[in-house]
Structures are given as C-alpha cells and as structure tokens.
Design a protein around this motif. Structure first.
Motif, PDB file in Angstrom:
ATOM      1  N   ALA A  53       0.849  -1.199   0.000  1.00  0.00           N
ATOM      2  CA  ALA A  53       0.000   0.000   0.000  1.00  0.00           C
ATOM      3  C   ALA A  53       0.883   1.248   0.000  1.00  0.00           C
ATOM      4  N   LEU A  54       0.408   2.252  -0.701  1.00  0.00           N
ATOM      5  CA  LEU A  54       1.140   3.513  -0.743  1.00  0.00           C
ATOM      6  C   LEU A  54       1.133   4.174   0.623  1.00  0.00           C
ATOM      7  N   GLY A  55       2.106   5.024   0.868  1.00  0.00           N
ATOM      8  CA  GLY A  55       2.197   5.718   2.149  1.00  0.00           C
ATOM      9  C   GLY A  55       0.918   6.458   2.490  1.00  0.00           C
ATOM     10  N   GLY A  56       0.563   6.448   3.745  1.00  0.00           N
ATOM     11  CA  GLY A  56      -0.644   7.142   4.189  1.00  0.00           C
ATOM     12  C   GLY A  56      -1.895   6.291   4.160  1.00  0.00           C
ATOM     13  N   ILE A  57      -1.842   5.106   3.583  1.00  0.00           N
ATOM     14  CA  ILE A  57      -3.007   4.218   3.541  1.00  0.00           C
ATOM     15  C   ILE A  57      -2.841   3.176   4.643  1.00  0.00           C
ATOM     16  N   ASP A  58      -3.767   3.170   5.587  1.00  0.00           N
ATOM     17  CA  ASP A  58      -3.720   2.214   6.697  1.00  0.00           C
ATOM     18  C   ASP A  58      -4.566   0.999   6.352  1.00  0.00           C
ATOM     19  N   PHE A  59      -3.994   0.095   5.572  1.00  0.00           N
ATOM     20  CA  PHE A  59      -4.716  -1.097   5.122  1.00  0.00           C
ATOM     21  C   PHE A  59      -5.052  -2.014   6.289  1.00  0.00           C
TER      22      PHE A  59
END
Length: 70
Positions: free
Chosen positions: A27-33
């Motif tokens: 996941a790209l930075g800033g996305i809390d999967f």
C-alpha cells in the motif's frame, strides 16, 4: 487502492479475497490497510507462504474466522 480502503472503512465490503499479495507492505504511504482490514467481516487469503494476514503466533486467539490456503 485508496478507494478500496475507503470502502472497507465505510463497511461497504463484506468479503475480501487477497491473492498472492501482502497489501500492508504494498500500500502507498498514508493508507492504513491494516485498520481497514479489521472492518471486513470475511477475508480469504491465498498465498504460497504465510503472511501476517493468514498466520498468527501460537497461543494467540483468532479475532475472527479466517480461511487461508497456503
């Protein structure tokens, strides 16, 4: 992936199938999967090796039913 995480957080996704991937690390930075995944009632992970989604440390209780085929 951001749109899917938004829908997971909104409770719009009831089943998630993850195939040969570890979205926490991709996941790209800033996305809390990880947090979004906790809101999905049923997950199915298909991977050739264990990941943090389909395995847990011995003695750790499961938080919900998960099916994983490795």
């Amino acid at each position: 992936m951001g749109a899917v995480v938004d829908e997971m957080n909104a409770g719009k996704i009831s089943t998630l199938v993850i195939i040969d991937s570890n979205p926490v690390f991709t996941a790209l930075g800033g996305i809390d999967f990880t947090a979004a995944l906790q809101r999905v009632p049923f997950t199915l992970t298909l991977t050739p090796t264990p990941t943090r989604f389909n395995s847990r440390r011995p003695g750790t209780p499961a938080r919900r039913t998960r099916y994983a085929f490795t």
